[in-house]
Design an enzyme around this catalytic site. Sequence first.
Site, mmCIF file in Angstrom:
data_model
loop_
_atom_site.group_PDB
_atom_site.id
_atom_site.type_symbol
_atom_site.label_atom_id
_atom_site.label_comp_id
_atom_site.label_asym_id
_atom_site.label_seq_id
_atom_site.Cartn_x
_atom_site.Cartn_y
_atom_site.Cartn_z
ATOM 1 N N THR A 58 0.866 -1.181 0.000
ATOM 2 C CA THR A 58 0.000 0.000 0.000
ATOM 3 C C THR A 58 0.905 1.233 0.000
ATOM 4 O O THR A 58 1.810 1.315 0.795
ATOM 5 C CB THR A 58 -0.882 0.003 1.258
ATOM 6 O OG1 THR A 58 -1.580 -1.228 1.335
ATOM 7 C CG2 THR A 58 -1.877 1.142 1.226
ATOM 8 N N PRO A 59 0.674 2.152 -0.943
ATOM 9 C CA PRO A 59 1.538 3.336 -1.088
ATOM 10 C C PRO A 59 1.459 4.279 0.098
ATOM 11 O O PRO A 59 1.318 5.478 -0.060
ATOM 12 C CB PRO A 59 1.035 3.993 -2.371
ATOM 13 C CG PRO A 59 -0.360 3.493 -2.564
ATOM 14 C CD PRO A 59 -0.448 2.160 -1.893
ATOM 15 N N CYS A 60 1.590 3.754 1.265
ATOM 16 C CA CYS A 60 1.518 4.598 2.456
ATOM 17 C C CYS A 60 2.684 5.572 2.486
ATOM 18 O O CYS A 60 2.627 6.606 3.135
ATOM 19 C CB CYS A 60 1.522 3.736 3.707
ATOM 20 S SG CYS A 60 2.937 2.641 3.801
ATOM 21 N N HIS A 61 3.719 5.290 1.741
ATOM 22 C CA HIS A 61 4.890 6.180 1.700
ATOM 23 C C HIS A 61 4.610 7.383 0.804
ATOM 24 O O HIS A 61 5.421 8.275 0.698
ATOM 25 C CB HIS A 61 6.094 5.394 1.219
ATOM 26 C CG HIS A 61 5.916 4.755 -0.113
ATOM 27 N ND1 HIS A 61 5.423 3.479 -0.257
ATOM 28 C CD2 HIS A 61 6.134 5.230 -1.348
ATOM 29 C CE1 HIS A 61 5.368 3.220 -1.556
ATOM 30 N NE2 HIS A 61 5.772 4.259 -2.240
ATOM 31 N N ARG A 62 3.449 7.383 0.161
ATOM 32 C CA ARG A 62 3.099 8.518 -0.692
ATOM 33 C C ARG A 62 2.263 9.530 0.067
ATOM 34 O O ARG A 62 1.674 10.414 -0.529
ATOM 35 C CB ARG A 62 2.329 8.019 -1.916
ATOM 36 C CG ARG A 62 3.209 7.221 -2.857
ATOM 37 C CD ARG A 62 2.423 6.788 -4.092
ATOM 38 N NE ARG A 62 3.190 5.765 -4.808
ATOM 39 C CZ ARG A 62 2.631 4.904 -5.652
ATOM 40 N NH1 ARG A 62 1.339 4.939 -5.870
ATOM 41 N NH2 ARG A 62 3.367 4.031 -6.264
#
Length: 112
Positions: A58-62
């Site tokens: 999941t692109p939680c780093h975005r």
Amino acid sequence: MMTAERPPTEFESRVYDALQLVPRGKVTTYGLMARYLSCGSPRAIGQALRRNPFAPETPCHRVVNANLTIGGFFGTVKGTPIERKRNLLLNEGVIFRKDGSIDPACCYRFDE
DNA sequence: CACCTGACATAAT
DNA sequence: AATTATGCCAGGT
């Protein structure tokens, strides 16, 4: 070992779903997501991401702060994970300014 | 069930 | 401009 993976709540699923909408090479803010989810509180967003059992999947780093700062990663606002987060964003094409903030052009606005 | 914490945001001082 | 205070929502204890 503790296989204590709590099932994601409906709210968390909403956050993850919205995260999937963020295109690669761009970032969003907690506040924008909160508004998109009608949450009204970016804190709840951070809570959900912190509980995110699905790292980079999941692109939680975005997700960054409203002032386009790096924000946090893996439950911390400083440390190695943060550098890794910045590296991931750089690897995806996100532009960082000299002061460490992110280029506003890379900010995804959930326009649609 | 009540209180506290937290990967924020915004306003006021 | 920088720092402090308050608000907000959800999860955990």
